[in-house]
Design a protein around this motif. Structure first.
Motif, PDB file in Angstrom:
ATOM      1  N   VAL A 142       0.833  -1.143  -0.130  1.00 22.84           N
ATOM      2  CA  VAL A 142       0.051  -0.101   0.005  1.00 22.84           C
ATOM      3  C   VAL A 142       0.701   1.042   0.037  1.00 22.84           C
ATOM      4  O   VAL A 142       0.511   2.232  -0.819  1.00 22.84           O
ATOM      5  CB  VAL A 142      -0.957   0.065   1.203  1.00 22.84           C
ATOM      6  N   ALA A 143       1.985   1.309   0.849  1.00 19.80           N
ATOM      7  CA  ALA A 143       2.826   2.432   0.800  1.00 19.80           C
ATOM      8  C   ALA A 143       3.623   2.605  -0.367  1.00 19.80           C
ATOM      9  O   ALA A 143       3.713   3.838  -0.956  1.00 19.80           O
ATOM     10  CB  ALA A 143       3.983   2.198   1.972  1.00 19.80           C
ATOM     11  N   ILE A 144       3.862   1.543  -1.150  1.00 16.08           N
ATOM     12  CA  ILE A 144       4.653   1.698  -2.269  1.00 16.08           C
ATOM     13  C   ILE A 144       3.659   2.380  -3.526  1.00 16.08           C
ATOM     14  O   ILE A 144       3.953   3.452  -4.207  1.00 16.08           O
ATOM     15  CB  ILE A 144       4.983   0.481  -3.078  1.00 16.08           C
ATOM     16  N   VAL A 145       2.337   1.890  -3.495  1.00 18.50           N
ATOM     17  CA  VAL A 145       1.556   2.412  -4.619  1.00 18.50           C
ATOM     18  C   VAL A 145       1.193   4.011  -4.236  1.00 18.50           C
ATOM     19  O   VAL A 145       1.110   4.620  -5.243  1.00 18.50           O
ATOM     20  CB  VAL A 145       0.305   1.728  -4.549  1.00 18.50           C
ATOM     21  N   SER A 146       1.012   4.034  -2.780  1.00 13.95           N
ATOM     22  CA  SER A 146       0.888   5.384  -2.460  1.00 13.95           C
ATOM     23  C   SER A 146       2.058   6.327  -2.980  1.00 13.95           C
ATOM     24  O   SER A 146       1.646   7.584  -3.357  1.00 13.95           O
ATOM     25  CB  SER A 146       0.567   5.840  -0.858  1.00 13.95           C
ATOM     26  N   ALA A 147       3.049   6.074  -2.734  1.00 18.17           N
ATOM     27  CA  ALA A 147       4.276   6.650  -3.142  1.00 18.17           C
ATOM     28  C   ALA A 147       4.376   6.871  -4.747  1.00 18.17           C
ATOM     29  O   ALA A 147       5.077   7.978  -5.276  1.00 18.17           O
ATOM     30  CB  ALA A 147       5.426   6.301  -2.498  1.00 18.17           C
ATOM     31  N   ARG A 148       4.010   5.716  -5.362  1.00 21.29           N
ATOM     32  CA  ARG A 148       4.074   5.741  -6.816  1.00 21.29           C
ATOM     33  C   ARG A 148       2.648   5.445  -7.538  1.00 21.29           C
ATOM     34  O   ARG A 148       2.791   4.333  -7.967  1.00 21.29           O
ATOM     35  CB  ARG A 148       5.332   4.741  -7.335  1.00 21.29           C
ATOM     36  N   PRO A 149       1.877   6.172  -7.468  1.00 19.55           N
ATOM     37  CA  PRO A 149       0.469   6.101  -8.128  1.00 19.55           C
ATOM     38  C   PRO A 149       0.507   5.340  -9.545  1.00 19.55           C
ATOM     39  O   PRO A 149      -0.369   4.786  -9.770  1.00 19.55           O
ATOM     40  CB  PRO A 149      -0.282   7.293  -8.080  1.00 19.55           C
ATOM     41  N   ASP A 150       1.389   5.632 -10.080  1.00 13.77           N
ATOM     42  CA  ASP A 150       1.428   4.950 -11.533  1.00 13.77           C
ATOM     43  C   ASP A 150       2.065   3.527 -11.902  1.00 13.77           C
ATOM     44  O   ASP A 150       2.104   3.111 -12.889  1.00 13.77           O
ATOM     45  CB  ASP A 150       2.144   6.041 -12.733  1.00 13.77           C
ATOM     46  N   ILE A 151       2.380   3.286 -10.621  1.00  9.80           N
ATOM     47  CA  ILE A 151       3.262   1.923 -10.790  1.00  9.80           C
ATOM     48  C   ILE A 151       2.655   0.756 -11.245  1.00  9.80           C
ATOM     49  O   ILE A 151       1.013   0.722 -10.887  1.00  9.80           O
ATOM     50  CB  ILE A 151       3.706   1.514  -9.406  1.00  9.80           C
ATOM     51  N   GLY A 152       3.081  -0.124 -11.876  1.00  6.08           N
ATOM     52  CA  GLY A 152       2.422  -1.433 -12.565  1.00  6.08           C
ATOM     53  C   GLY A 152       2.815  -2.504 -11.881  1.00  6.08           C
ATOM     54  O   GLY A 152       4.010  -2.591 -11.237  1.00  6.08           O
ATOM     55  N   THR A 153       2.283  -3.580 -12.242  1.00  2.00           N
ATOM     56  CA  THR A 153       2.588  -5.068 -11.331  1.00  2.00           C
ATOM     57  C   THR A 153       4.041  -5.149 -11.661  1.00  2.00           C
ATOM     58  O   THR A 153       4.752  -5.564 -10.683  1.00  2.00           O
ATOM     59  CB  THR A 153       1.924  -5.919 -12.063  1.00  2.00           C
ATOM     60  N   GLY A 154       4.604  -5.202 -12.973  1.00  2.00           N
ATOM     61  CA  GLY A 154       6.032  -5.423 -12.952  1.00  2.00           C
ATOM     62  C   GLY A 154       7.015  -4.575 -12.197  1.00  2.00           C
ATOM     63  O   GLY A 154       7.791  -5.044 -11.523  1.00  2.00           O
ATOM     64  N   ALA A 155       6.622  -3.305 -12.101  1.00  2.00           N
ATOM     65  CA  ALA A 155       7.537  -2.510 -11.397  1.00  2.00           C
ATOM     66  C   ALA A 155       7.375  -2.697  -9.763  1.00  2.00           C
ATOM     67  O   ALA A 155       8.402  -2.661  -8.994  1.00  2.00           O
ATOM     68  CB  ALA A 155       7.356  -0.958 -11.785  1.00  2.00           C
ATOM     69  N   VAL A 156       5.989  -3.270  -9.500  1.00  2.00           N
ATOM     70  CA  VAL A 156       6.049  -3.597  -7.974  1.00  2.00           C
ATOM     71  C   VAL A 156       6.859  -4.897  -7.779  1.00  2.00           C
ATOM     72  O   VAL A 156       7.813  -5.092  -6.644  1.00  2.00           O
ATOM     73  CB  VAL A 156       4.593  -4.082  -7.578  1.00  2.00           C
ATOM     74  N   LEU A 157       7.000  -5.654  -8.759  1.00  2.00           N
ATOM     75  CA  LEU A 157       7.497  -6.864  -8.424  1.00  2.00           C
ATOM     76  C   LEU A 157       9.021  -6.696  -8.201  1.00  2.00           C
ATOM     77  O   LEU A 157      10.021  -7.233  -7.678  1.00  2.00           O
ATOM     78  CB  LEU A 157       7.395  -8.098  -9.413  1.00  2.00           C
ATOM     79  N   ALA A 158       9.580  -5.690  -9.107  1.00  2.00           N
ATOM     80  CA  ALA A 158      10.872  -5.411  -9.152  1.00  2.00           C
ATOM     81  C   ALA A 158      11.392  -4.805  -7.935  1.00  2.00           C
ATOM     82  O   ALA A 158      12.608  -5.045  -7.586  1.00  2.00           O
ATOM     83  CB  ALA A 158      10.934  -4.169 -10.487  1.00  2.00           C
ATOM     84  N   HIS A 159      10.498  -4.104  -7.464  1.00  2.00           N
ATOM     85  CA  HIS A 159      10.931  -3.553  -5.656  1.00  2.00           C
ATOM     86  C   HIS A 159      11.074  -4.589  -5.162  1.00  2.00           C
ATOM     87  O   HIS A 159      11.937  -4.474  -3.887  1.00  2.00           O
ATOM     88  CB  HIS A 159       9.592  -2.827  -5.503  1.00  2.00           C
ATOM     89  N   PHE A 160      10.640  -5.839  -5.196  1.00  2.00           N
ATOM     90  CA  PHE A 160      10.859  -6.964  -4.315  1.00  2.00           C
ATOM     91  C   PHE A 160      11.949  -7.989  -4.632  1.00  2.00           C
ATOM     92  O   PHE A 160      12.466  -8.896  -3.976  1.00  2.00           O
ATOM     93  CB  PHE A 160       9.377  -7.801  -3.730  1.00  2.00           C
ATOM     94  N   GLU A 161      12.440  -7.424  -5.570  1.00  2.00           N
ATOM     95  CA  GLU A 161      13.506  -8.392  -6.323  1.00  2.00           C
ATOM     96  C   GLU A 161      14.712  -8.759  -5.439  1.00  2.00           C
ATOM     97  O   GLU A 161      15.054  -7.917  -4.687  1.00  2.00           O
ATOM     98  CB  GLU A 161      14.055  -7.813  -7.663  1.00  2.00           C
ATOM     99  N   GLY A 162      15.061  -9.817  -5.381  1.00  2.00           N
ATOM    100  CA  GLY A 162      16.179 -10.287  -4.212  1.00  2.00           C
ATOM    101  C   GLY A 162      15.760 -10.538  -2.946  1.00  2.00           C
ATOM    102  O   GLY A 162      16.517 -11.072  -2.110  1.00  2.00           O
TER     103      GLY A 162
END
Ligand SMILES: [Zn+2]
Length: 580
Positions: free
Chosen positions: A485-505
């Motif tokens: 929820v925090a990620i999307v609030s900070a980056r309202p245009d984010i897509g699924t791919g970029a959300v997953l990239a955030h958790f990479e590793g």
């Protein structure tokens, strides 16, 4: 690496049609909301690779490959991150922020690359026919073409050949120093680092010279191999000697053979084995392992058969374990005493070396052999228990998947003991993933359902109104949901791919991309309803959690006025919610 803002990347991905990007390289077939193909990252007969235009990401149910349009270009076209971004920005007609480009064209960096390139040319020019260095390479069977392919040269003896040739002014001397080409003695006197050595330039992933390795000509000189020190351009733990040449020589790299020295790499190439790379005087690091598997699904590690070789193999194994996704394989080859790949390929030719590779020990076997070393007796209960104990932390590092399951099975066969105490929290077998129902889930997976919906439709988070009551709930997965929820609030245009990239590793990455790949039934309106229902229920549970806490306190020590007020309020709120 230059930094691009998350907002820029989100925007770029939002404006990129991932179906068009991948479709230009892999034949895609439409299937409902998604597209499918035979996976370009592993060999398969039936298509398990899907591309989702709405989620802006691709996912392979076979090998686990997944990512955004950016990572697809990085993996398929083998582009660097910034080059992939450039490529997509060009297609989308977007400017890449100027500060990034300036960063790339940093004049200081450019000058360092420049001086290293000049040094490489200087060394090449010094390798003249009839000299000792030329003799040495000829005796090793290296012809003109292979010397050119690797840019092999010679650093003259004496103390200032390079410095005299390139250090025409103090600024250039300083450049030579910063690129590791000069050494300094106690009295501050500066002289050539590489003297009377055969020189092997080390290239980065774009083919630029970033450092050198030098090998002595006479066996009595030492050290046998000398590398450039770490510099702003050269981090030896992240580079592989020969990778640039491997990429140039192979359209598709089916395997990589990891050896110890430059001469091994070059000799293997000379004999037609053009998939060899070397670590640069270090053990195989996790960065190396990642780089290896990003380039090829199968990796063969060659080591000396002695104790030092065994230790090096154990370290390499530790680096690859966390990266053993399905579709990847690692093998360990131990060479006879006194031999290295260079001598073997010269004596036995490519067929001899290939025959040895075919006999290499698979990771699964090597791991258990290694664990059972120093006298574990598997015939005894005690021995079995000790093996299980040692295996636990190792197997725990394996990403979820068929390989981890097989290793687990093998351990159970050997010891009768399971290493994983509980099954991983989220485990969706590939075959079932597509039709896994997300709706009408039992209560315990409310969090999972909310996470799944949020991964697939990140913008659902924007509908939530703070304060977010559920963040206080003590349940597995709540922290993850809160983070999403925090990620999307900070980056309202984010897509699924970029959300997953955030958790990479991170540990959660695999589970998350499985959830993201589930094909949810229903439509957007239904998902939105399901999401807000899930959050509302979690909020109610949070409320109940606090009520229970206060009631417990009341029983044990009594409540003060503030507590009482809070409890009254909560009970009222609960009543209102239950009624409404
Ligand atoms: Zn695949």
């Amino acid at each position: 690496m230059a930094r691009l803002s998350d907002a820029f990347i989100d925007d770029l991905l939002a404006r990129t049609d991932i179906v068009e990007v991948i479709g230009a390289r892999v034949p895609l077939k439409r299937q409902g909301r998604e597209y499918s193909a035979r996976c370009p990252f592993h060999d398969e007969r039936s298509p398990s690779f899907t591309v989702s235009p709405t989620k802006q990401f691709y996912h392979c149910f076979g090998c686990g490959a997944h990512g955004t349009a950016i990572s697809f270009l990085m993996n398929f076209d083998r582009l660097e991150f910034l080059d992939a971004v450039d490529e997509l920005a060009r297609r989308a007609g977007i400017e890449v922020p100027r500060e990034t480009r300036q960063h790339n064209e940093n004049p200081d960096t450019r000058d360092m690359f420049g001086v290293l390139d000049e040094a490489a040319r200087f060394y090449r020019a010094a390798l003249v026919p009839g000299t000792e260095a030329d003799d040495y390479l000829s005796r090793r069977g290296l012809d003109g073409a292979i010397r050119e392919q690797f840019g092999i040269g010679y650093a003259p003896g004496g103390f200032s050949a390079l410095k005299d040739a390139l250090g025409s002014d103090p600024r250039r001397v300083s450049l030579l120093e910063r690129t590791g080409m000069l050494s300094k003695n106690d009295r501050g006197h500066v002289y050539d680092k590489f003297r009377d050595r055969v020189m092997f330039p080390i290239h980065d992933r774009r083919g630029r010279v970033i450092a050198f390795g030098g090998r002595v000509l006479k066996p009595e000189d030492s050290p046998k191999y000398l590398n450039s020190p770490e510099t702003p351009l050269f981090h030896k733990g992240r580079e592989l000697y020969g990778l640039w040449q491997v990429r140039q020589a192979n359209q598709k790299i089916a395997r990589l053979v990891v050896v110890e020295g430059y001469m091994d790499v070059v000799a293997l190439f000379q004999h037609g084995i053009s998939q060899a790379v070397a670590t640069l005087g270090t053990a195989t690091t996790p960065d190396h392992a990642e780089l290896l598997f990003r380039n090829a699904p199968d990796v063969y590690f060659c080591f000396d058969g002695d104790a030092a070789g065994r230790r090096a193999a154990a370290r390499a194994m530790e680096s690859v374990l966390p990266r053993m996704k399905d579709g990847r394989q690692a093998f360990f080859l131990f060479l006879p005493d006194g031999e290295d790949p260079d001598t073997i390929v010269r004596n036995e030719g490519a067929p001899g070396f290939e025959a040895r590779l075919a006999q290499a020990t698979p990771l699964s076997q090597f791991l258990f052999d290694h664990l059972a070393e120093d006298g574990i007796n598997l015939a005894t209960l005690d021995g079995k228990a000790r093996l299980a104990e040692r295996a636990k932390p190792m197997l725990a590092q394996l990403p979820d998947g068929a390989f981890a399951d097989l290793m687990q099975q093998r351990l159970t066969e050997l010891t009768g003991v399971g290493a994983r105490s509980a099954p991983p929290e989220v485990h969706v077998p590939a075959a079932r993933a597509r039709r896994a129902p997300a709706g009408n889930a039992p209560k315990r997976s409310l969090v999972r359902s909310a996470i799944t919906l949020l991964l697939q439709k990140p913008q659902l988070a924007l509908e939530l109104q703070p304060p977010y009551r559920f963040v206080a709930l003590r349940q597995p997965g709540i922290d993850l949901l809160t983070e999403l929820v925090a990620i999307v609030s900070a980056r309202p245009d984010i897509g699924t791919g970029a959300v997953l990239a955030h958790f990479e590793g991170r540990q959660e990455a695999d589970a998350l991309h499985k959830l993201a790949a589930i094909d949810l039934p229903g439509d957007e309106a239904g998902w939105a309803r399901e999401f807000s229902d899930a959050i509302a229920q979690l909020d109610r549970q949070t409320l109940q959690q606090r009520v229970d806490e206060l009631l417990a306190k009341q029983r044990e020590e009594g409540l003060d006025a503030t507590d009482k007020a809070e409890l009254r309020e909560l009970l009222q709120a609960r009543g209102a919610r239950a009624g409404g």
